[in-house]
Scaffold this motif. Structure first.
Motif, PDB file in Angstrom:
ATOM      1  N   THR A  57       0.854  -1.190   0.000  1.00 55.01           N
ATOM      2  CA  THR A  57       0.000   0.000   0.000  1.00 55.01           C
ATOM      3  C   THR A  57       0.887   1.236   0.000  1.00 55.01           C
ATOM      4  OG1 THR A  57      -1.716  -1.156   1.255  1.00 55.01           O
ATOM      5  CG2 THR A  57      -1.807   1.254   1.223  1.00 55.01           C
ATOM      6  N   PRO A  58       0.817   2.087  -1.012  1.00 48.61           N
ATOM      7  CA  PRO A  58       1.772   3.189  -1.138  1.00 48.61           C
ATOM      8  C   PRO A  58       1.768   4.117   0.078  1.00 48.61           C
ATOM      9  CG  PRO A  58       0.502   2.933  -3.152  1.00 48.61           C
ATOM     10  CD  PRO A  58      -0.143   2.049  -2.135  1.00 48.61           C
ATOM     11  N   ALA A  59       2.969   4.510   0.487  1.00 45.64           N
ATOM     12  CA  ALA A  59       3.157   5.517   1.526  1.00 45.64           C
ATOM     13  C   ALA A  59       3.698   6.785   0.875  1.00 45.64           C
ATOM     14  CB  ALA A  59       4.123   5.010   2.601  1.00 45.64           C
ATOM     15  N   GLY A  60       3.473   7.915   1.502  1.00 46.79           N
ATOM     16  CA  GLY A  60       3.885   9.196   0.933  1.00 46.79           C
ATOM     17  C   GLY A  60       5.398   9.332   0.865  1.00 46.79           C
ATOM     18  N   ILE A  61       5.920   9.808  -0.258  1.00 49.26           N
ATOM     19  CA  ILE A  61       7.360   9.989  -0.452  1.00 49.26           C
ATOM     20  C   ILE A  61       7.793  11.265   0.260  1.00 49.26           C
ATOM     21  CG2 ILE A  61       9.188  10.213  -2.158  1.00 49.26           C
ATOM     22  CD1 ILE A  61       7.719   7.531  -2.190  1.00 49.26           C
ATOM     23  N   ILE A 118      13.784   9.601 -17.895  1.00 49.16           N
ATOM     24  CA  ILE A 118      12.809   9.358 -18.960  1.00 49.16           C
ATOM     25  C   ILE A 118      11.386   9.351 -18.417  1.00 49.16           C
ATOM     26  CG2 ILE A 118      12.076   7.740 -20.768  1.00 49.16           C
ATOM     27  CD1 ILE A 118      14.988   6.662 -20.710  1.00 49.16           C
ATOM     28  N   ALA A 119      11.186   8.564 -17.357  1.00 47.84           N
ATOM     29  CA  ALA A 119       9.843   8.415 -16.796  1.00 47.84           C
ATOM     30  C   ALA A 119       9.919   8.331 -15.284  1.00 47.84           C
ATOM     31  CB  ALA A 119       9.156   7.169 -17.362  1.00 47.84           C
ATOM     32  N   ASN A 120       8.847   8.768 -14.649  1.00 48.71           N
ATOM     33  CA  ASN A 120       8.725   8.746 -13.196  1.00 48.71           C
ATOM     34  C   ASN A 120       7.900   7.514 -12.807  1.00 48.71           C
ATOM     35  OD1 ASN A 120       8.363   9.317 -10.494  1.00 48.71           O
ATOM     36  ND2 ASN A 120       7.893  11.480 -10.810  1.00 48.71           N
ATOM     37  N   LYS A 121       8.492   6.602 -12.028  1.00 54.81           N
ATOM     38  CA  LYS A 121       7.806   5.353 -11.680  1.00 54.81           C
ATOM     39  C   LYS A 121       7.756   5.167 -10.159  1.00 54.81           C
ATOM     40  CE  LYS A 121       7.141   3.973 -15.924  1.00 54.81           C
ATOM     41  NZ  LYS A 121       7.894   2.862 -16.506  1.00 54.81           N
ATOM     42  N   ARG A 122       6.670   4.557  -9.696  1.00 55.52           N
ATOM     43  CA  ARG A 122       6.510   4.243  -8.275  1.00 55.52           C
ATOM     44  C   ARG A 122       6.615   2.731  -8.084  1.00 55.52           C
ATOM     45  NH1 ARG A 122       1.048   6.068  -5.529  1.00 55.52           N
ATOM     46  NH2 ARG A 122       0.249   4.301  -6.729  1.00 55.52           N
ATOM     47  N   PHE A 123       7.393   2.347  -7.067  1.00 52.43           N
ATOM     48  CA  PHE A 123       7.587   0.943  -6.714  1.00 52.43           C
ATOM     49  C   PHE A 123       7.151   0.750  -5.264  1.00 52.43           C
ATOM     50  CE2 PHE A 123      10.754   2.287  -9.785  1.00 52.43           C
ATOM     51  CZ  PHE A 123      10.640   1.347 -10.796  1.00 52.43           C
ATOM     52  N   THR A 124       6.131  -0.032  -5.051  1.00 44.76           N
ATOM     53  CA  THR A 124       5.622  -0.268  -3.699  1.00 44.76           C
ATOM     54  C   THR A 124       6.156  -1.594  -3.155  1.00 44.76           C
ATOM     55  OG1 THR A 124       3.623  -1.121  -4.759  1.00 44.76           O
ATOM     56  CG2 THR A 124       3.534   1.131  -3.906  1.00 44.76           C
ATOM     57  N   GLY A 125       5.970  -1.790  -1.844  1.00 47.93           N
ATOM     58  CA  GLY A 125       6.403  -3.027  -1.212  1.00 47.93           C
ATOM     59  C   GLY A 125       7.907  -3.189  -1.169  1.00 47.93           C
ATOM     60  N   LEU A 126       8.629  -2.069  -1.040  1.00 50.39           N
ATOM     61  CA  LEU A 126      10.092  -2.119  -1.015  1.00 50.39           C
ATOM     62  C   LEU A 126      10.578  -2.569   0.362  1.00 50.39           C
ATOM     63  CD1 LEU A 126      12.400  -0.942  -3.102  1.00 50.39           C
ATOM     64  CD2 LEU A 126      12.753   0.636  -1.219  1.00 50.39           C
ATOM     65  N   PRO A 146       3.207   4.241 -13.208  1.00 50.71           N
ATOM     66  CA  PRO A 146       3.526   5.633 -13.547  1.00 50.71           C
ATOM     67  C   PRO A 146       3.145   6.553 -12.395  1.00 50.71           C
ATOM     68  CG  PRO A 146       2.280   4.571 -15.299  1.00 50.71           C
ATOM     69  CD  PRO A 146       2.218   3.660 -14.115  1.00 50.71           C
ATOM     70  N   ASN A 147       3.912   7.624 -12.229  1.00 51.44           N
ATOM     71  CA  ASN A 147       3.639   8.548 -11.127  1.00 51.44           C
ATOM     72  C   ASN A 147       4.101   9.931 -11.529  1.00 51.44           C
ATOM     73  OD1 ASN A 147       4.407   9.891  -8.308  1.00 51.44           O
ATOM     74  ND2 ASN A 147       2.905   8.290  -7.923  1.00 51.44           N
ATOM     75  N   ALA A 148       3.457  10.953 -10.976  1.00 50.16           N
ATOM     76  CA  ALA A 148       3.798  12.332 -11.335  1.00 50.16           C
ATOM     77  C   ALA A 148       4.201  13.167 -10.133  1.00 50.16           C
ATOM     78  CB  ALA A 148       2.617  12.978 -12.052  1.00 50.16           C
ATOM     79  N   ASP A 149       4.414  12.550  -8.981  1.00 46.83           N
ATOM     80  CA  ASP A 149       4.791  13.317  -7.793  1.00 46.83           C
ATOM     81  C   ASP A 149       6.166  13.956  -7.981  1.00 46.83           C
ATOM     82  OD1 ASP A 149       2.449  12.534  -6.643  1.00 46.83           O
ATOM     83  OD2 ASP A 149       3.321  11.004  -5.350  1.00 46.83           O
ATOM     84  N   PRO A 150       6.380  15.136  -7.392  1.00 41.45           N
ATOM     85  CA  PRO A 150       7.665  15.826  -7.558  1.00 41.45           C
ATOM     86  C   PRO A 150       8.755  15.236  -6.656  1.00 41.45           C
ATOM     87  CG  PRO A 150       6.226  17.099  -6.141  1.00 41.45           C
ATOM     88  CD  PRO A 150       5.408  15.928  -6.630  1.00 41.45           C
TER      89      PRO A 150
END
Length: 347
Positions: A23-27, A130-138, A167-171
């Protein structure tokens, strides 16, 4: 067609642990890094090559599940050391040693979490140019800290994840303004005694330890939690559904020292048990009393020599020392103490 460059890339992590695995947590923090970019790969791939189907070669391929194996390499500072040690070991106790005179200073004791077999997980955000990616469960797998004369202290962490890429667009989050730790910040103490406790916040190495900082050419310590991933029956997502630490942690610590006498070999022969303490003390934390420094102390409550082999570095006689980390009934096998201005880890 143009080539793509990673010079504008960045890597961000959540300080908070995920509420549930995947479950994604805030970066909330960014780390500079060296080495490879993060990428998911197929874990289990099968074809129909073992089936008799009237064809000479396989005709179909199926990806059953996915994995992520990654590396984070960087010069060490208290913040990234605390972060990756916390991921590997799992238990963090944070307090403020003097919240009146130094309200921004926090102290973090990091230990193995033997009460829980599930490893903590966090979320990674990476822009590779190139692209912004999110990886969960790290999750953390192993961490290595090393140092040598005339260089920076180095960190290398191995991590895994559930294999999901989105894909993700967070700064980009903020990079913490801590200086990298240098060879001149390192001490290497053998002996003395431990007193106090983590719970009371008064753990200290006392007695009369011997400093080998002047003799020390290099050191290296690795901890591996033997992480195990599970793809559970009934889950068709193809991603890791949970991760646990292995049955035992594995640790390896070694040092190369200028040989002054036979004290290392004598300790090996006599199987003498020691406290081994590696304090790495950086700059003073500004804005308060000036009593605290950015620092990371690695404390082994009980070690013995595994090896104390003579060698040479040019014409200089050296000792290649390896230590066996033992479990102390009161303090465990290793305790990390980090002091910086971060309010907590895995919170």
């Amino acid at each position: 067609m143009t080539t793509k460059r990673i010079s504008t890339g960045w890597r961000g992590f959540s300080i908070a642990r995920e509420a549930s695995y995947g479950t994604p947590a805030g970066i909330s923090t960014a780390f500079n890094f060296e080495g490879p970019v993060t990428d998911v790969q197929p874990n289990e791939v099968q074809t129909n090559e073992n089936e008799t189907n009237g064809l000479n070669e396989p005709s179909i391929q199926e990806i059953l599940n996915w994995k992520l194996d990654g590396t984070h390499q960087q010069r060490a500072m208290p913040h990234n050391l605390a972060y990756f040690f916390a991921l590997i070991m799992g238990k963090v106790t944070t307090d403020q040693p003097d919240d009146v005179n130094d309200p921004t200073v926090y102290r973090h004791f990091i230990e193995r979490d033997l009460a829980n077999i599930d490893l903590p997980s966090v979320t990674l955000l990476e822009y590779d140019g190139i692209a912004n990616k999110r990886f969960t469960g790290l999750f953390g797998k192993s961490v290595k800290i090393s140092g040598s004369r005339g260089d920076f202290v180095k960190l290398e962490a191995q991590f895994g994840a559930m294999g999901k890429e989105e894909p993700n667009a967070d700064p980009k989050p903020t990079v913490v303004g801590e200086s990298y730790l240098r060879y001149g910040d390192v001490n290497f103490n053998r002996g003395g005694s431990l007193s106090g406790t983590v719970a009371d916040g008064d753990l200290v190495v006392g007695g009369s330890p011997i400093s080998f900082a002047g003799d020390l050419l290099s050191f290296e310590w690795t901890m591996d939690n033997q992480a195990k991933t599970f793809y559970e029956i009934g889950d068709s997502s193809g991603y890791v559904t949970r991760v646990e630490r292995g049955d035992r942690y594995q640790q390896n610590i070694s040092a190369v020292l200028e040989m002054q006498d036979d004290s290392h070999k004598s300790a090996l022969v006599n199987e003498t048990e020691y406290v081994l303490h590696i304090p790495v003390t950086g700059a003073v934390i500004a804005g308060g009393s000036g009593s605290f420094n950015y620092s990371c102390d690695i404390i082994f409550p009980k070690v013995v020599y595994k090896e104390a082999k003579k060698d040479r570095d040019g014409e200089v006689v050296t000792v290649n020392a390896e230590f066996q980390v033992l479990e102390d009934t009161n303090y465990g096998s290793v305790i990390i103490k980090v002091i910086n201005e971060q309010a907590g880890y895995l919170i």
